[in-house]
Design an enzyme around this catalytic site. Sequence first.
Site, PDB file in Angstrom:
ATOM      1  N   GLU A 225      -2.250  -7.475   7.275  1.00  0.00           N
ATOM      2  CA  GLU A 225      -0.985  -7.246   7.965  1.00  0.00           C
ATOM      3  C   GLU A 225      -0.955  -8.047   9.267  1.00  0.00           C
ATOM      4  O   GLU A 225      -1.977  -8.617   9.695  1.00  0.00           O
ATOM      5  CB  GLU A 225      -0.822  -5.737   8.222  1.00  0.00           C
TER       6      GLU A 225
ATOM      7  N   HIS B  20       0.821  -1.208   0.000  1.00  0.00           N
ATOM      8  CA  HIS B  20       0.000   0.000   0.000  1.00  0.00           C
ATOM      9  C   HIS B  20       0.858   1.262   0.000  1.00  0.00           C
ATOM     10  O   HIS B  20       2.029   1.248   0.401  1.00  0.00           O
ATOM     11  CB  HIS B  20      -0.937   0.014   1.217  1.00  0.00           C
TER      12      HIS B  20
END
Length: 285
Positions: A133, A21
Amino acid sequence: MDSTSSLYPLHRSKTLHLVRHAQGVHNVIGDKDYKAYMSHEYFDAELTRLGWQQVENLRKHVHECGLAKKIEVVITSPLLRTMQTAVGVFGGEGYTDKVDSMPLMLANVGNSGRSAISSLNCPPILAVELCREHLGVHPCDRRRSVGEYQCLFPAIDFSLIESDEDVLWKANERETKEELANRGKSFFNWLWTREEKEIAIVTHSGFLFHTLATFGNDCHPLVKKEITKHFANCELRSMVIVDKSMLGSDPSTTDYPGKIPPGPDIPSDVVDKKLANDDTVSGST
């Protein structure tokens, strides 16, 4: 045997376009002070203004190099910063109410000041929990409810997420590196259940680092290093994954069996005589 090269059937491989990201608000302070990741101020962190610039630059690249037209599906971690990155890089153009389709992202999601993004002329985007994550403790890695995300990202497919609320994130328990790596391997194995061959994956630094560290042990050390080095914000790396264990079942779309029409092997002079006779017969009718 020469081990510098490996050969596998094409239909037992997939091309993965791995993306970390773009810069999130938590990265700005977290890169200087790791303890800042503990702050609830950064719950489900959104992209910064610089992060959106990084998205625009990567979007330009994937269109200029032709990658945008090759990708069949985009798989994203269901967190705000990854979904903003996914729709910004791989989504359609600006959304207008005049078209008969839902937007990928509404205007100003995460106080971004960005216009709504169309779901037209782009690959489908699918949210998957397996590529999240590191789970637990850090509020920036905790997701919102699926219901809230569906309002913000109407055209993203959340159907594979089983729980509306985030039941995976624990306030006092952090996923170990080994657990994260195993989850990553499960994610890569799950990809073999998909029929797509060109897949973009928008995920996180920790997930990529610990998952990719399990690969490349049979490669030259420099290749292993290339596979496992940390991703920068909004970095894209294209890699090929090979099915060595028959996890997938997709048949080849390019292989040709040969010997059509079928029949026993015969001497070439017999074949020539037969073809000549066939031509004579067809010419007389």
